[in-house]
Design a protein around this motif. Structure first.
Motif, PDB file in Angstrom:
ATOM      1  N   MET A 145      44.101  -6.932  47.737  1.00 54.56           N
ATOM      2  CA  MET A 145      43.469  -5.803  48.392  1.00 54.56           C
ATOM      3  C   MET A 145      41.960  -5.878  48.181  1.00 54.56           C
ATOM      4  N   ALA A 146      41.202  -5.712  49.286  1.00 59.83           N
ATOM      5  CA  ALA A 146      39.745  -5.772  49.230  1.00 59.83           C
ATOM      6  C   ALA A 146      39.185  -4.360  49.111  1.00 59.83           C
ATOM      7  N   VAL A 147      38.258  -4.194  48.195  1.00 58.09           N
ATOM      8  CA  VAL A 147      37.606  -2.907  47.965  1.00 58.09           C
ATOM      9  C   VAL A 147      36.104  -3.107  48.131  1.00 58.09           C
ATOM     10  N   LYS A 148      35.524  -2.311  49.005  1.00 55.59           N
ATOM     11  CA  LYS A 148      34.069  -2.377  49.207  1.00 55.59           C
ATOM     12  C   LYS A 148      33.403  -1.320  48.333  1.00 55.59           C
ATOM     13  N   ILE A 149      32.331  -1.742  47.672  1.00 55.68           N
ATOM     14  CA  ILE A 149      31.526  -0.838  46.851  1.00 55.68           C
ATOM     15  C   ILE A 149      30.125  -0.802  47.444  1.00 55.68           C
ATOM     16  N   PHE A 150      29.744   0.335  48.024  1.00 58.89           N
ATOM     17  CA  PHE A 150      28.404   0.513  48.580  1.00 58.89           C
ATOM     18  C   PHE A 150      27.500   0.992  47.450  1.00 58.89           C
ATOM     19  N   PHE A 151      26.548   0.146  47.080  1.00 61.53           N
ATOM     20  CA  PHE A 151      25.692   0.417  45.926  1.00 61.53           C
ATOM     21  C   PHE A 151      24.244   0.501  46.386  1.00 61.53           C
ATOM     22  N   TRP A 189      34.974   8.432  46.561  1.00 62.20           N
ATOM     23  CA  TRP A 189      36.008   7.427  46.811  1.00 62.20           C
ATOM     24  C   TRP A 189      36.678   7.742  48.144  1.00 62.20           C
ATOM     25  N   MET A 190      36.569   6.817  49.119  1.00 63.07           N
ATOM     26  CA  MET A 190      37.205   6.978  50.429  1.00 63.07           C
ATOM     27  C   MET A 190      38.507   6.210  50.417  1.00 63.07           C
ATOM     28  N   ALA A 191      39.587   6.936  50.114  1.00 66.36           N
ATOM     29  CA  ALA A 191      40.882   6.284  49.946  1.00 66.36           C
ATOM     30  C   ALA A 191      41.410   5.708  51.249  1.00 66.36           C
ATOM     31  N   ASP A 192      41.070   6.311  52.383  1.00 67.79           N
ATOM     32  CA  ASP A 192      41.585   5.815  53.663  1.00 67.79           C
ATOM     33  C   ASP A 192      41.082   4.418  53.979  1.00 67.79           C
ATOM     34  N   HIS A 193      39.883   4.105  53.509  1.00 69.21           N
ATOM     35  CA  HIS A 193      39.287   2.803  53.815  1.00 69.21           C
ATOM     36  C   HIS A 193      39.185   1.906  52.588  1.00 69.21           C
ATOM     37  N   GLN A 194      39.698   2.358  51.436  1.00 72.00           N
ATOM     38  CA  GLN A 194      39.631   1.577  50.209  1.00 72.00           C
ATOM     39  C   GLN A 194      38.181   1.144  49.928  1.00 72.00           C
ATOM     40  N   SER A 195      37.295   2.129  49.902  1.00 68.27           N
ATOM     41  CA  SER A 195      35.890   1.829  49.667  1.00 68.27           C
ATOM     42  C   SER A 195      35.284   2.920  48.795  1.00 68.27           C
ATOM     43  N   VAL A 196      34.188   2.565  48.122  1.00 66.45           N
ATOM     44  CA  VAL A 196      33.496   3.445  47.190  1.00 66.45           C
ATOM     45  C   VAL A 196      32.039   3.562  47.636  1.00 66.45           C
ATOM     46  N   VAL A 197      31.543   4.787  47.681  1.00 63.17           N
ATOM     47  CA  VAL A 197      30.130   5.032  48.006  1.00 63.17           C
ATOM     48  C   VAL A 197      29.449   5.556  46.750  1.00 63.17           C
ATOM     49  N   VAL A 198      28.618   4.747  46.137  1.00 65.23           N
ATOM     50  CA  VAL A 198      27.864   5.145  44.951  1.00 65.23           C
ATOM     51  C   VAL A 198      26.578   5.812  45.414  1.00 65.23           C
ATOM     52  N   ASP A 207      28.931  -8.171  37.099  1.00 65.87           N
ATOM     53  CA  ASP A 207      30.340  -8.020  36.742  1.00 65.87           C
ATOM     54  C   ASP A 207      30.825  -6.684  37.270  1.00 65.87           C
ATOM     55  N   CYS A 208      31.998  -6.691  37.839  1.00 65.75           N
ATOM     56  CA  CYS A 208      32.552  -5.447  38.382  1.00 65.75           C
ATOM     57  C   CYS A 208      34.062  -5.516  38.285  1.00 65.75           C
ATOM     58  N   ALA A 209      34.648  -4.476  37.723  1.00 65.46           N
ATOM     59  CA  ALA A 209      36.105  -4.398  37.592  1.00 65.46           C
ATOM     60  C   ALA A 209      36.550  -3.005  37.988  1.00 65.46           C
ATOM     61  N   ILE A 210      37.784  -2.906  38.489  1.00 63.98           N
ATOM     62  CA  ILE A 210      38.349  -1.630  38.927  1.00 63.98           C
ATOM     63  C   ILE A 210      39.668  -1.439  38.206  1.00 63.98           C
ATOM     64  N   ASP A 211      39.781  -0.358  37.469  1.00 65.67           N
ATOM     65  CA  ASP A 211      41.006  -0.022  36.750  1.00 65.67           C
ATOM     66  C   ASP A 211      41.708   1.136  37.458  1.00 65.67           C
ATOM     67  N   GLY A 212      43.025   1.196  37.261  1.00 70.58           N
ATOM     68  CA  GLY A 212      43.783   2.336  37.753  1.00 70.58           C
ATOM     69  C   GLY A 212      44.175   2.266  39.211  1.00 70.58           C
ATOM     70  N   LEU A 213      44.207   1.066  39.791  1.00 69.63           N
ATOM     71  CA  LEU A 213      44.667   0.943  41.170  1.00 69.63           C
ATOM     72  C   LEU A 213      46.176   1.136  41.232  1.00 69.63           C
ATOM     73  N   ALA A 214      46.641   1.510  42.401  1.00 69.27           N
ATOM     74  CA  ALA A 214      48.075   1.754  42.584  1.00 69.27           C
ATOM     75  C   ALA A 214      48.849   0.466  42.390  1.00 69.27           C
TER      76      ALA A 214
END
Length: 561
Positions: free
Chosen positions: A1-7, A23-32, A106-113
């Motif tokens: 699964m691809a997750v976009k992080i807008f930084f 966190w936009m769950a519908d698009h699997q993306s994060v807006v910082v 370095d970037c990691a994501i914890d707690g994914l489904a």
């Protein structure tokens, strides 16, 4: 699964802290949106985010931790950052770190489904440009549209800077320098009473103009381009002087375009007025106007004398030619007498007309169009006389032609029906048809000549009117905004790859595609007060052939006579 992080690029050099965003769950993306710095009280942070949610209508939260390894970071700080996930329980939880080399992150994501491993795509964006941009052609519920909407609606978040006194310390685009000016603030404060005074003044002017809405006067004002332009100017001032705040981007751009177009129009009008009053140009124009009118009258007399003879060797009906020639010659004599009567007052009239240029160049052009219409009123009369006479003759010939074919026009059903005629009716119809047919060349020649003269005048008025419409409808503010700050009018985005390495997140730079100039004109063009002809060339030629009156640049709501 691809997750976009807008930084945001403005947070790349931020100190250690927490990532604030959505966190936009519908698009699997994060807006910082910002980085929250130490020290802070968790209760204050949650309360602050709850208040922002009530204002913006978007759910903001602490998304994870940010570690700047380029600065000095000990193990205690790293352990403290890792323990913050238990205080701000958000799933998923981001752990971002900037390496000392300043090249890879370095970037990691914890707690994914279901414990999935995510392929991270890190997208850098300019926060200020995205916040100020208005995205056009945005698809419904798309990822980019949601990203732009998130950044734009969080203006209250960007109002707080890390240098402000308070329990919350944030880093975002304003950390690079707060854009503020005391002049801008004073203008904002003064705009409200100015708009209120302008609205009151316009209401007084509107109440005065209601006296001119009497039936004969209203019909006369509707035929003058100057009155129409002044009415449009009042509408523009009402829009500008409205105290109601612009709730959306479209209304704001319309107000801004109207204001800038009005200022540009007035500036050009003042330049024209200063030129007219310097060097006595008005007196020179008045001295040349009378000889030009006399020259036009003399040329028309010569044209009529040519038509009363044998024009181009054509054999005309002598009696009808003489009657028409003397009829039109008499109108020219009346026109010359009228010009001679008005000649002492022409310079004074032009002097006062020159003052009207301070209202704008479009008003001066409208007055010029009305002056041309008044100076060529005899040509318009000639055209109407010739067109009506020619149209009457064409209708008579068409009716008699149906008589020969055993047809007639049914007025009630608006169609052609069969009909039987007796011998007397056929004889009388043949006699009338022969008379009208032999008189047609004489009338058609007069109609053709005066139609060409009328079309020449209409062409000049059309050029003036198109220039006026150009001044009134071109979105000057939007074009200047597109030229100076192209990111404000966005048509989409494009991505440029920065770095890619195995085991590291893919780094992309998001750039804004500006709206093309043609689309800017189409989208922000101000409404015009005129309606241009919708007839095709074939329809116009048909009207010219049968003698119908043509008004190529007639006003809205007017009906052809």
């Amino acid at each position: 699964m691809a997750v976009k992080i807008f930084f945001p690029t403005s947070c790349s050099g931020a100190e250690n802290g927490l990532l604030i965003g959505r966190w936009m769950a519908d698009h699997q993306s994060v807006v910082v949106l910002a980085v929250l710095h130490f020290p802070f009280i968790p209760g204050y942070v949650k309360k602050y985010l709850a208040n922002l949610e009530q204002v913006t209508g978007l759910s903001l939260s602490v998304l994870g931790t940010w570690s700047n390894r380029k600065a000095e970071t000990d193990d205690k700080t790293e352990n403290f950052l890792s323990d913050l996930s238990s205080i701000f329980a958000h799933q998923p939880w981001l752990r971002m770190a900037r390496e000392a080399s300043n090249k890879f992150w370095d970037c990691a994501i914890d707690g994914l489904a279901d414990g999935e491993e995510a392929e991270i795509v890190l997208v850098y964006y300019d926060q200020q440009k995205v916040m100020l941009s208005e995205l056009h052609n945005k698809a419904e519920s798309s990822e980019i549209a949601g990203f732009f909407d998130t950044v734009a609606r969080n203006r209250p978040l960007f109002a707080m800077d890390k240098y402000d006194e308070g329990p919350i310390k944030l880093t975002h685009w304003q950390s690079e320098g707060v854009e503020a000016s005391i002049i801008v603030e004073l203008v904002k404060q003064a705009s409200v009473p100015m708009c209120a005074f302008l609205s009151f003044l316009l209401s007084v002017i509107t109440s005065i103009t209601r006296v001119l809405q009497v039936k004969p006067l209203s019909y006369l004002w509707s035929k003058l381009s100057t009155c129409e332009q002044l009415g449009k100017r009042l509408d523009s001032l009402r829009l500008i002087g409205s105290t109601e705040a612009a709730k959306d981007h479209t209304l704001f751009m319309r107000k801004a375009n109207t204001l800038v177009s009005l200022l540009l129009d007035v500036i050009l009008g003042i330049v024209l007025m200063s030129w007219l009053y310097q060097g006595n140009h008005i007196g020179q124009l008045a001295d040349k106007l009378l000889p030009v009118a006399d020259r036009v009258a003399v040329e028309l007399q010569g044209l009529l004398q040519w038509l009363m003879g044998a024009p181009a060797g054509l054999k005309m009906n002598r009696a009808l030619d003489e009657v028409l020639g003397r009829f039109f010659m008499y109108h020219i004599h009346l026109w010359i007498s009228y010009i001679r009567l008005m000649s002492p007052f022409i310079e004074v009239i032009l002097w006062y007309i020159g003052l009207s240029a301070c209202l704008g160049l479009s008003v001066a052009l409208s007055i010029l169009s009305d002056i041309i219409a008044l100076l060529t009123f005899h040509i318009y009369c000639f055209y109407v006389y010739g067109a009506r006479l020619y149209c009457l003759k064409m209708h008579g010939l068409s009716s008699l032609w149906r008589l020969f074919r055993g047809k007639k026009w049914n007025v009630l059903r608006q169609r052609v029906d069969s009909c039987s005629y007796d011998l007397d009716q056929l004889f009388l119809g043949t006699l009338l048809f022969t008379i009208l047919l032999f008189l047609l060349p004489t009338i058609a020649l007069y109609y053709l000549v005066f139609t060409l003269l009328r079309l020449l005048v209409v062409l000049v008025q059309g050029v003036i009117q198109m220039t006026t419409d150009l001044l009134n409808s071109v979105p000057v503010y939007a074009l200047v905004l597109r030229l100076c700050r192209p990111y404000r009018l966005a048509a989409g985005v494009k991505f440029r790859m920065l770095e890619q390495q195995t085991g590291k997140p893919l780094r992309l730079l998001m750039q804004i595609n500006s709206l093309p100039y043609g689309n800017v004109l189409q989208h922000y063009r101000l409404p015009s007060s005129r309606c241009y002809p919708k007839d095709s060339w074939g329809s116009l030629c048909k009207k010219l052939f049968i003698g119908e009156l043509i008004y190529p640049w007639r006003q809205k709501g007017d009906k052809q006579d």
